[in-house]
Scaffold this active site. Structure first.
Site, mmCIF file in Angstrom:
data_model
loop_
_atom_site.group_PDB
_atom_site.id
_atom_site.type_symbol
_atom_site.label_atom_id
_atom_site.label_comp_id
_atom_site.label_asym_id
_atom_site.label_seq_id
_atom_site.Cartn_x
_atom_site.Cartn_y
_atom_site.Cartn_z
ATOM 1 N N ASP A 331 42.882 41.297 40.383
ATOM 2 C CA ASP A 331 43.262 39.991 40.921
ATOM 3 C C ASP A 331 44.653 39.662 40.397
ATOM 4 O O ASP A 331 44.935 39.792 39.198
ATOM 5 C CB ASP A 331 42.262 38.916 40.478
ATOM 6 C CG ASP A 331 42.556 37.581 41.131
ATOM 7 O OD1 ASP A 331 42.036 37.338 42.223
ATOM 8 O OD2 ASP A 331 43.303 36.777 40.534
ATOM 9 N N ASN A 339 53.270 32.188 46.750
ATOM 10 C CA ASN A 339 52.924 31.975 48.152
ATOM 11 C C ASN A 339 53.203 30.534 48.579
ATOM 12 O O ASN A 339 53.744 30.271 49.664
ATOM 13 C CB ASN A 339 51.450 32.317 48.370
ATOM 14 C CG ASN A 339 51.131 32.692 49.798
ATOM 15 O OD1 ASN A 339 51.844 33.469 50.422
ATOM 16 N ND2 ASN A 339 50.049 32.147 50.324
ATOM 17 N N HIS A 344 54.316 31.979 53.268
ATOM 18 C CA HIS A 344 53.348 33.056 53.489
ATOM 19 C C HIS A 344 54.019 34.392 53.799
ATOM 20 O O HIS A 344 53.489 35.447 53.451
ATOM 21 C CB HIS A 344 52.382 32.666 54.615
ATOM 22 C CG HIS A 344 51.483 31.530 54.246
ATOM 23 N ND1 HIS A 344 50.519 31.639 53.271
ATOM 24 C CD2 HIS A 344 51.416 30.251 54.697
ATOM 25 C CE1 HIS A 344 49.886 30.488 53.147
ATOM 26 N NE2 HIS A 344 50.413 29.624 53.997
ATOM 27 N N ASP A 348 53.140 37.748 51.880
ATOM 28 C CA ASP A 348 52.756 39.019 52.512
ATOM 29 C C ASP A 348 53.630 40.165 52.010
ATOM 30 O O ASP A 348 53.142 41.270 51.758
ATOM 31 C CB ASP A 348 52.872 38.900 54.031
ATOM 32 C CG ASP A 348 51.842 37.957 54.629
ATOM 33 O OD1 ASP A 348 50.907 37.576 53.907
ATOM 34 O OD2 ASP A 348 51.982 37.603 55.815
ATOM 35 N N ASP A 374 44.527 37.860 47.329
ATOM 36 C CA ASP A 374 45.303 38.627 46.343
ATOM 37 C C ASP A 374 44.396 39.525 45.495
ATOM 38 O O ASP A 374 44.703 39.815 44.340
ATOM 39 C CB ASP A 374 46.103 37.687 45.448
ATOM 40 C CG ASP A 374 45.224 36.720 44.654
ATOM 41 O OD1 ASP A 374 44.009 36.654 44.944
ATOM 42 O OD2 ASP A 374 45.732 36.030 43.760
#
Length: 727
Positions: A331, A339, A344, A348, A374
């Site tokens: 994680d 983010n 976004h 990405d 994530d």
């Protein structure tokens, strides 16, 4: 002897045998009734061909047709097994039914009237059998027609799914569900070549499988055999079920196999073949082929998605290709801040970059996948926990290195949980859950940690989930409480400021700030609790400065608060409401919080500096780019991490780190605070280096705000733990 049956009874005889469901049942009814009517001891129906002897009554069950041949030939006296020499009579069934009705008795021979009655009953039975055969043929034709209609409807449903461009999974599920229905709800599965590793198979769809977790272990072997043979194969599973597998194709190449279980010896080849052809049409369609790739691949990273990864994991746990399985659950730390701040698209881009770094640390047989958000996972077979931990540590190290995203340099981290299992011990859901629990334990101990799962962690995780749920009510229930720990001059022990922390008075026991912050971050409540802490601190500080003008208070903030565009204005509003200058407040942030997005951090801190608020870098020396922070950000104070302070009198390495921090901070004209001062020896060494402020139980212990306020108002000395020091 007199006849026992009348014409009326003969009619009833016909009704009884005609009402039977099939020929065997009619014979079983006819023979006993004939024996009763003729007062006979034994009888049977002898049918031509392989049909043999039926309805044996009063004779051995294993008797063969040739043993009754004399009676069938019309001999009045015959020798029969078990009975010996007996009187017999025979009458042909007629109505196109080859064979006849044989009866026998030990005493009197059969009279002409009795033989005539027997002839009547045989004719009636023959007529009934012919009717039953006609009905059976018609029923079979209807059933075959219904089966063909069902097959046609199933194929049309599949074709409609293909034509409408429905999602690939809907098409595949329509095939397996339809096939199962055509095969009497038999378990059916579709195995396809793994898009990530064409030499392997995965279970792409299943229907009516009693234990889905065991599907792969039953299906993949016969599927591989059908693919290798290029035709339908039949195998027997370890539990004794008959398995039928038929290959399917895509663009002329074998792409997988349709597999059905529990069919016995029933010939279902026409159904399997028809369905396999329809699957081949679906898989050959260009857009369906692309959809198949997309169905199992994460579009951002190119890694197997959660579904494909879980399928591969299940295969490893139930197959025979390995003995042990180790799972890494990864994680990302501080990803949400990036983010939320950069958008976004940047998030990405960051995920794709992280996936490349994870791939670079793996062995050729290891499988990495993106589970969602994530979260990533790595599947490793036949590897020791020590070797798996080494891989995890390398991933953590690579994740901590700077990323260049959207024209900015960002810092994140990774927390990893490790779980291991022997093949056959657990299923995919269980080992994923165990690794997830270990990952959360790693996250709670700090960024960039690796934790191996142990069985006792589940109890702790249950408690943690309960606490996280209760935290939503902590503020309205007034369960949060501030604690105050004074900041002192190391040389004199005199009060210089205070550090304010928050703890949670949960009914089951107090929860310290570190755990509270982690829970609040997980629950998305860090903003609410951080805002409460700031408002309460300013209210207390207003009272303290009325007695001790110039007193400052330090409050910890986190990455989520720094990334919040409204944070600086919220702080300014709180100071204005409390009638305090910005210089009264010192906001403390860890290196990890400041490096999650240095650009956003710099912007937020400049706004705070404009309000007069001072900034302290907490836990200094533990991050990857400590010294560069001092140049990049508007920092006023450096707080040396307590791990270095506690070890400086025992470890030359820790002592060297403390000296370097003090030297760099003094060169940049920054205030220096040593956290966690435990004894006089540490305090004296710090003073000699040029560090004049400290905080720790050696100087002043933590106390409630009410006590601190009362002591200040009464002008009493604070509860010191040691005497002042001299340089």
């Amino acid at each position: 002897m007199p006849l026992h049956w009348s014409t009326h009874q003969l009619t009833e005889f016909f009704s009884a045998v005609s009402a039977s469901g099939d020929a065997d049942a009619a014979v079983r009814i006819a023979v006993p009734r004939a024996l009763e009517a003729l007062d006979a001891d034994a009888g049977a129906v002898v049918l031509d061909g392989e049909a043999g002897v039926r309805g044996l009554t009063g004779l051995p069950g294993e008797i063969r047709a040739e043993q009754l041949s004399a009676a069938v030939a019309g001999e009045p006296v015959v020798d029969l097994p078990l009975l010996g020499e007996v009187n017999s009579a025979y009458a042909a069934l007629g109505s196109g039914i080859g064979g006849g009705l044989v009866v026998a008795r030990l005493d009197d021979e059969f009279s002409a009237e009795e033989r005539q009655m027997l002839q009547g009953m045989a004719q009636v039975l023959g007529l009934a059998l012919r009717n039953l055969r006609t009905l059976a043929t018609e029923r079979a034709l209807r059933e075959e027609g219904a089966r063909r209609q069902a097959l046609l409807e199933t194929l049309l449903a599949v074709q409609r799914s293909i034509s409408r461009r429905e999602p690939l999974q809907s098409v595949l599920d329509a095939i397996t569900v339809g096939a199962s229905g055509l095969l009497g709800q038999a378990p059916v599965a579709l195995a396809l070549c793994d898009p990530a590793a064409p030499g392997r198979l995965i279970v792409a769809s299943r229907a009516h499988w009693p234990e889905p977790a065991t599907t792969a272990s039953v299906v993949l072997g016969p599927a591989a055999d059908a693919i290798a043979a290029g035709q339908t194969v039949r195998r027997t599973s370890p539990s004794g079920d008959r398995i039928t597998a038929t290959p399917v194709h895509a663009r002329g190449d074998v792409a997988g196999s349709l597999v059905a279980a529990g069919l016995g010896d029933t010939d279902t080849s026409h159904v399997m073949t028809a369905l396999s052809q329809q699957i081949s049409i679906a898989l050959t369609d260009a857009r369906t082929v692309e959809a198949m790739r997309e169905a199992y691949r994460d579009p951002l990273t190119g890694l197997p998605n959660r579904r494909l990864f879980a399928e591969r994991l299940e295969q490893s746990l139930t197959g025979e290709q390995c003995r042990t399985v180790v799972l890494l659950f990864i994680d990302l730390d501080r990803f949400k801040a990036v983010n939320d701040t950069l958008g976004h698209n940047a998030g990405d881009e960051l995920l794709a970059a992280v996936s490349e770094r994870i791939r670079g640390q793996l062995r050729p047989p290891d499988v990495a996948g993106r589970l969602g958000g994530d979260e990533f996972a790595v599947l490793m077979e036949d590897v020791s926990i020590e070797d798996a931990r080494a891989v995890a540590e390398r991933i953590v190290a690579r994740a901590a290195e700077p990323f260049s995203i959207a024209g900015r340099v960002v810092h994140i981290g990774a927390s990893i949980g490790i779980a291991a299992a022997a093949v056959g011990d657990v299923d995919a859901t269980a080992i994923l859950g165990n690794a997830d629990v270990a990952m959360y334990r790693a996250k709670r101990t700090g960024s960039g940690r690796v934790v191996v799962y142990t069985a006792d962690m589940h109890a702790g995780e249950t408690t943690r989930l309960r606490l996280r749920a209760d935290l939503e009510h902590a503020v309205p229930a007034r369960q949060l409480q501030l604690t105050v720990q004074p900041l002192a001059r190391l040389s004199s022990g005199t009060l210089d400021g205070v550090e304010v922390a928050v703890r949670w008075r949960h009914p089951s026991g107090a929860v310290a700030y570190a755990e509270l912050a982690a829970l609040a971050t997980e629950a998305g409540l860090i903003g609410e609790i951080g805002g409460w802490t700031l408002r309460e601190t300013i209210a207390c500080l207003h009272d303290w400065r009325a007695v001790r003008p110039g007193l400052t208070a330090g409050v910890s903030i986190c990455a989520q608060q720094i990334a919040d565009e409204r944070f600086a204005s919220d702080v300014a509003a709180a100071l204005e409401n409390g009638s305090l200058p910005g210089s009264a407040l010192v906001l403390q942030a860890t290196e990890a919080a400041l490096t999650a997005d240095p650009v956003r951090a710099a912007s937020t801190l400049r706004l705070l500096r404009h309000c007069g608020v001072r900034l302290a870098v907490a836990d200094f020396g533990t991050g990857p780019s400590s010294l560069s922070l001092l140049r990049q950000l508007p920092v006023d104070q450096v707080r040396i991490d307590r791990s270095f302070v506690s070890g400086m009198t025992r470890s030359s390495a820790d002592l060297a780190v403390v000296r370097a921090i003090v030297g760099a901070a003094r060169a940049l004209d920054l205030e220096i605070v040593a956290d966690g001062v435990q004894d006089a020896e540490q305090a004296q060494a710090l003073v000699r280096m040029g560090c004049h402020l400290g905080q720790g139980n050696h100087l002043y212990g933590p106390m409630e705000p009410r006590l601190f306020t009362g002591l200040l108002r009464r002008g009493q000395a604070l509860p010191r733990l040691t005497d002042p020091l001299t340089a």
